[in-house]
Design a protein around this motif. Structure first.
Motif, PDB file in Angstrom:
ATOM      1  N   GLY A  19       0.832  -1.194   0.000  1.00 57.79           N
ATOM      2  CA  GLY A  19       0.000   0.000   0.000  1.00 57.79           C
ATOM      3  C   GLY A  19       0.866   1.242   0.000  1.00 57.79           C
ATOM      4  N   ARG A  20       0.265   2.386   0.254  1.00 57.99           N
ATOM      5  CA  ARG A  20       1.027   3.640   0.235  1.00 57.99           C
ATOM      6  C   ARG A  20       2.002   3.736   1.395  1.00 57.99           C
ATOM      7  NH1 ARG A  20      -1.994   9.070  -0.577  1.00 57.99           N
ATOM      8  NH2 ARG A  20       0.201   9.657  -0.807  1.00 57.99           N
ATOM      9  N   GLY A  21       1.644   3.099   2.520  1.00 63.00           N
ATOM     10  CA  GLY A  21       2.535   3.153   3.664  1.00 63.00           C
ATOM     11  C   GLY A  21       1.961   2.398   4.847  1.00 63.00           C
ATOM     12  N   LEU A  22       2.690   2.433   5.953  1.00 67.53           N
ATOM     13  CA  LEU A  22       2.261   1.809   7.200  1.00 67.53           C
ATOM     14  C   LEU A  22       2.368   2.835   8.310  1.00 67.53           C
ATOM     15  CD1 LEU A  22       4.711  -0.320   5.848  1.00 67.53           C
ATOM     16  CD2 LEU A  22       3.092  -1.827   6.995  1.00 67.53           C
ATOM     17  N   GLY A  23       1.596   2.631   9.366  1.00 66.10           N
ATOM     18  CA  GLY A  23       1.657   3.586  10.454  1.00 66.10           C
ATOM     19  C   GLY A  23       1.155   3.024  11.762  1.00 66.10           C
ATOM     20  N   VAL A  24       1.271   3.836  12.792  1.00 64.61           N
ATOM     21  CA  VAL A  24       0.848   3.428  14.129  1.00 64.61           C
ATOM     22  C   VAL A  24       0.366   4.654  14.893  1.00 64.61           C
ATOM     23  CG1 VAL A  24       3.187   3.690  15.095  1.00 64.61           C
ATOM     24  CG2 VAL A  24       1.542   2.183  16.232  1.00 64.61           C
ATOM     25  N   THR A  25      -0.654   4.434  15.713  1.00 64.08           N
ATOM     26  CA  THR A  25      -1.098   5.443  16.667  1.00 64.08           C
ATOM     27  C   THR A  25      -0.869   4.890  18.064  1.00 64.08           C
ATOM     28  OG1 THR A  25      -2.803   6.264  15.166  1.00 64.08           O
ATOM     29  CG2 THR A  25      -3.033   6.825  17.488  1.00 64.08           C
ATOM     30  N   GLU A  60      13.969  -0.337   1.083  1.00 67.70           N
ATOM     31  CA  GLU A  60      13.078   0.591   1.783  1.00 67.70           C
ATOM     32  C   GLU A  60      13.876   1.367   2.822  1.00 67.70           C
ATOM     33  OE1 GLU A  60      10.080   1.360   1.187  1.00 67.70           O
ATOM     34  OE2 GLU A  60       9.209  -0.290   0.023  1.00 67.70           O
ATOM     35  N   GLY A  61      13.807   2.675   2.757  1.00 73.35           N
ATOM     36  CA  GLY A  61      14.482   3.493   3.757  1.00 73.35           C
ATOM     37  C   GLY A  61      13.782   3.462   5.099  1.00 73.35           C
ATOM     38  N   ASP A  62      12.475   3.111   5.075  1.00 74.00           N
ATOM     39  CA  ASP A  62      11.664   3.072   6.297  1.00 74.00           C
ATOM     40  C   ASP A  62      11.795   4.358   7.105  1.00 74.00           C
ATOM     41  OD1 ASP A  62      10.597   0.655   5.691  1.00 74.00           O
ATOM     42  OD2 ASP A  62      11.681  -0.494   7.204  1.00 74.00           O
ATOM     43  N   ILE A  83       4.032   7.605  10.689  1.00 73.34           N
ATOM     44  CA  ILE A  83       3.792   6.953   9.407  1.00 73.34           C
ATOM     45  C   ILE A  83       5.124   6.661   8.718  1.00 73.34           C
ATOM     46  CG2 ILE A  83       3.600   9.075   8.035  1.00 73.34           C
ATOM     47  CD1 ILE A  83       1.194   7.619   6.617  1.00 73.34           C
ATOM     48  N   ILE A  84       5.154   5.546   7.976  1.00 72.43           N
ATOM     49  CA  ILE A  84       6.316   5.118   7.203  1.00 72.43           C
ATOM     50  C   ILE A  84       5.814   4.833   5.787  1.00 72.43           C
ATOM     51  CG2 ILE A  84       8.139   3.387   6.966  1.00 72.43           C
ATOM     52  CD1 ILE A  84       7.491   2.826  10.068  1.00 72.43           C
ATOM     53  N   MET A  85       6.225   5.628   4.826  1.00 69.93           N
ATOM     54  CA  MET A  85       5.747   5.460   3.461  1.00 69.93           C
ATOM     55  C   MET A  85       6.531   4.355   2.749  1.00 69.93           C
ATOM     56  SD  MET A  85       3.366   7.620   3.594  1.00 69.93           S
ATOM     57  CE  MET A  85       2.767   7.469   1.916  1.00 69.93           C
ATOM     58  N   ASN A  86       5.816   3.537   1.966  1.00 71.74           N
ATOM     59  CA  ASN A  86       6.476   2.534   1.131  1.00 71.74           C
ATOM     60  C   ASN A  86       7.095   3.206  -0.082  1.00 71.74           C
ATOM     61  OD1 ASN A  86       5.784   0.282   2.717  1.00 71.74           O
ATOM     62  ND2 ASN A  86       3.780   0.130   1.736  1.00 71.74           N
ATOM     63  N   GLN A  87       8.249   2.691  -0.530  1.00 73.03           N
ATOM     64  CA  GLN A  87       8.960   3.316  -1.645  1.00 73.03           C
ATOM     65  C   GLN A  87       9.342   2.333  -2.747  1.00 73.03           C
ATOM     66  OE1 GLN A  87      12.226   4.916   0.702  1.00 73.03           O
ATOM     67  NE2 GLN A  87      11.342   6.969   0.628  1.00 73.03           N
ATOM     68  N   ASP A  88       9.498   1.057  -2.414  1.00 76.69           N
ATOM     69  CA  ASP A  88      10.082   0.108  -3.369  1.00 76.69           C
ATOM     70  C   ASP A  88       9.187  -1.107  -3.574  1.00 76.69           C
ATOM     71  OD1 ASP A  88      12.002  -0.918  -5.118  1.00 76.69           O
ATOM     72  OD2 ASP A  88      13.051  -1.990  -3.536  1.00 76.69           O
ATOM     73  N   GLN A  89       7.878  -0.863  -3.752  1.00 76.08           N
ATOM     74  CA  GLN A  89       6.970  -1.967  -4.026  1.00 76.08           C
ATOM     75  C   GLN A  89       7.155  -2.452  -5.469  1.00 76.08           C
ATOM     76  OE1 GLN A  89       6.137   1.272  -3.233  1.00 76.08           O
ATOM     77  NE2 GLN A  89       4.064   1.312  -2.396  1.00 76.08           N
ATOM     78  N   THR A 130       5.287  -5.091  10.748  1.00 73.21           N
ATOM     79  CA  THR A 130       6.005  -4.968  12.024  1.00 73.21           C
ATOM     80  C   THR A 130       6.838  -3.697  12.115  1.00 73.21           C
ATOM     81  OG1 THR A 130       7.860  -6.315  11.205  1.00 73.21           O
ATOM     82  CG2 THR A 130       6.074  -7.469  12.367  1.00 73.21           C
ATOM     83  N   ALA A 131       7.045  -3.008  10.998  1.00 74.53           N
ATOM     84  CA  ALA A 131       7.769  -1.734  11.068  1.00 74.53           C
ATOM     85  C   ALA A 131       7.040  -0.768  12.000  1.00 74.53           C
ATOM     86  CB  ALA A 131       7.908  -1.128   9.673  1.00 74.53           C
ATOM     87  N   ALA A 132       5.714  -0.771  11.933  1.00 80.34           N
ATOM     88  CA  ALA A 132       4.924   0.106  12.798  1.00 80.34           C
ATOM     89  C   ALA A 132       5.099  -0.274  14.266  1.00 80.34           C
ATOM     90  CB  ALA A 132       3.450   0.024  12.403  1.00 80.34           C
ATOM     91  N   ARG A 133       5.209  -1.558  14.540  1.00 83.97           N
ATOM     92  CA  ARG A 133       5.406  -2.006  15.927  1.00 83.97           C
ATOM     93  C   ARG A 133       6.764  -1.555  16.466  1.00 83.97           C
ATOM     94  NH1 ARG A 133       3.388  -8.224  16.401  1.00 83.97           N
ATOM     95  NH2 ARG A 133       2.179  -8.430  14.478  1.00 83.97           N
ATOM     96  N   VAL A 134       7.786  -1.628  15.600  1.00 80.73           N
ATOM     97  CA  VAL A 134       9.127  -1.218  16.027  1.00 80.73           C
ATOM     98  C   VAL A 134       9.156   0.273  16.359  1.00 80.73           C
ATOM     99  CG1 VAL A 134      11.530  -0.953  15.280  1.00 80.73           C
ATOM    100  CG2 VAL A 134      10.307  -3.087  14.816  1.00 80.73           C
TER     101      VAL A 134
END
Length: 364
Positions: A19-25, A60-62, A83-89, A130-134
């Motif tokens: 998707g466009r990215g991942l995130g966490v609140t 991915e630079g994450d 938020i962490i945007m995806n770049q290399d899908q 899991t990037a959002a969890r980290v």
């Protein structure tokens, strides 16, 4: 449902692999916690893909961006959004499985549960979540560091290669000194060679991540169903590819007599209650006893292999499935920061819950 973790220190993650990215609140983080974006980025860099020859080569630079809840470097007490945007899908790498089920993947179960699935990289079932969890775990670590609580995880086994040393005999400062994150240099070389050989064979292999949490105060954990060991187990088993969790003596404890296994109490020179041994793994009756919390998490071989496998499609017809794209030959080197993050989220949640346990603590 199922995207929220914790009660007092609570996180909600969102996003998919392609998707466009991942995130966490994060909801419930106290005001006044120093939020260091560089530190969060450092933790994400330990997890990110493409970091060495034994990890997936997805680039991915994450890069994390804090959207809310932080002002002048401190948490404000309001929800922290990141938020962490995806770049290399490379979604086309997955077009061949749009209607096929990869063996041991979540393709079939997601399709049956929802009737519609994002097949690109596994969608929400991807370990990229899991990037959002980290990122959230880094905030929890920062908060708990003020109370002297520290987290260390490392690779203790890859396939048949296993560290036999107790964690107290290891130099845990050497964890980040090699790409496999094993604190024993000689064993690390053997592990790296095994993973690289496995990659060249277009196959995958599993392993074990061990961890120790030090500085945990006595009293964390809730009876009866929210025991600290049960909460840690749930957290670890929620990580992609995790197949087993044990703490303290674990399964090996079944071969001991009670007279050998019991941790005898004593009072040290500072008047602190200690135990002579730690087969309990720092938890007794589901509640932390003040000793180090030591546990291990087993991870299966990554399900995506570059070898043809027989399977079926969504119509029940026979198909041949072969892996494409970029995947880890062994997940454990990148799982190390994920294990630490999930442990930090559990301890942060129970640390805050514990403040309302006793009247004298409320007064304090």
């Amino acid at each position: 449902m199922g995207n929220i973790f914790g009660r007092k220190f609570r996180i909600t993650t969102f996003g998919e692999s392609h998707g466009r990215g991942l995130g966490v609140t994060i909801d419930g983080c106290p005001a006044g916690v120093p939020i260091d974006e560089e530190y969060i980025q450092t933790e994400l860099d330990r997890r990110r893909p493409g970091q060495s020859k034994i990890t997936t080569q997805r680039k991915e630079g994450d890069k994390v961006e804090i959207l809310s809840g932080v002002f002048e470097g401190l948490s404000t007490g309001t929800p922290i959004g990141m938020i962490i945007m995806n770049q290399d899908q490379k979604s086309k790498d997955y077009s061949h499985i749009a209607e096929s089920f990869r063996p041991s993947h979540a393709d079939f179960t997601y399709h049956e549960k929802y009737g519609h699935r994002d097949y690109r990289g596994g969608g929400r079932s991807s370990a990229r979540e899991t990037a959002a969890r980290v990122a959230a775990g880094a905030v929890a670590k920062k908060m708990l560091a003020h109370f002297g609580i520290d987290f260390k995880a490392w690779v203790s086994q890859v396939g048949p290669l296993k560290l036999d040393n107790h964690y107290q005999a290891l130099d845990l400062s050497a964890i980040e000194s090699n790409i496999v994150r094993c604190p024993d240099a000689n064993m690390a070389e053997k592990m790296i060679e095994l993973i690289d050989d496995t990659r060249k064979k277009r196959d995958t292999i599993g392993g074990v991540v061990s961890a120790v949490i030090s500085g945990v105060p006595v009293g964390l954990g809730e009876p009866v169903f929210d025991r600290l060991n049960a909460e840690l187990g749930k957290a670890m088993l929620s990580i992609n590819a995790a197949k087993g969790f044990e703490y303290g003596s674990g399964f090996e404890g079944v071969s001991m007599y009670g007279s050998e296994h019991n941790d005898k109490f004593f009072t040290d020179e500072n008047g602190q209650v200690k135990t002579e041994t730690n087969y309990s793994g720092g938890i007794q009756g589901g509640i932390s006893n003040g000793q180090d919390i030591f546990f291990r998490v087993a991870f299966k071989p990554v399900a995506t292999i570059m070898i043809d496998q027989e399977s079926i499609d969504i119509h029940g017809g026979a198909v041949t499935v072969s892996g494409k794209g970029r995947h880890d030959p062994c997940v454990v080197p990148r799982a190390v920061p994920i294990v630490e993050a999930m442990a930090a989220l559990v301890i942060a949640d129970h640390f805050m819950l514990n403040q309302s346990t006793r009247l004298d603590q409320l007064k304090a």
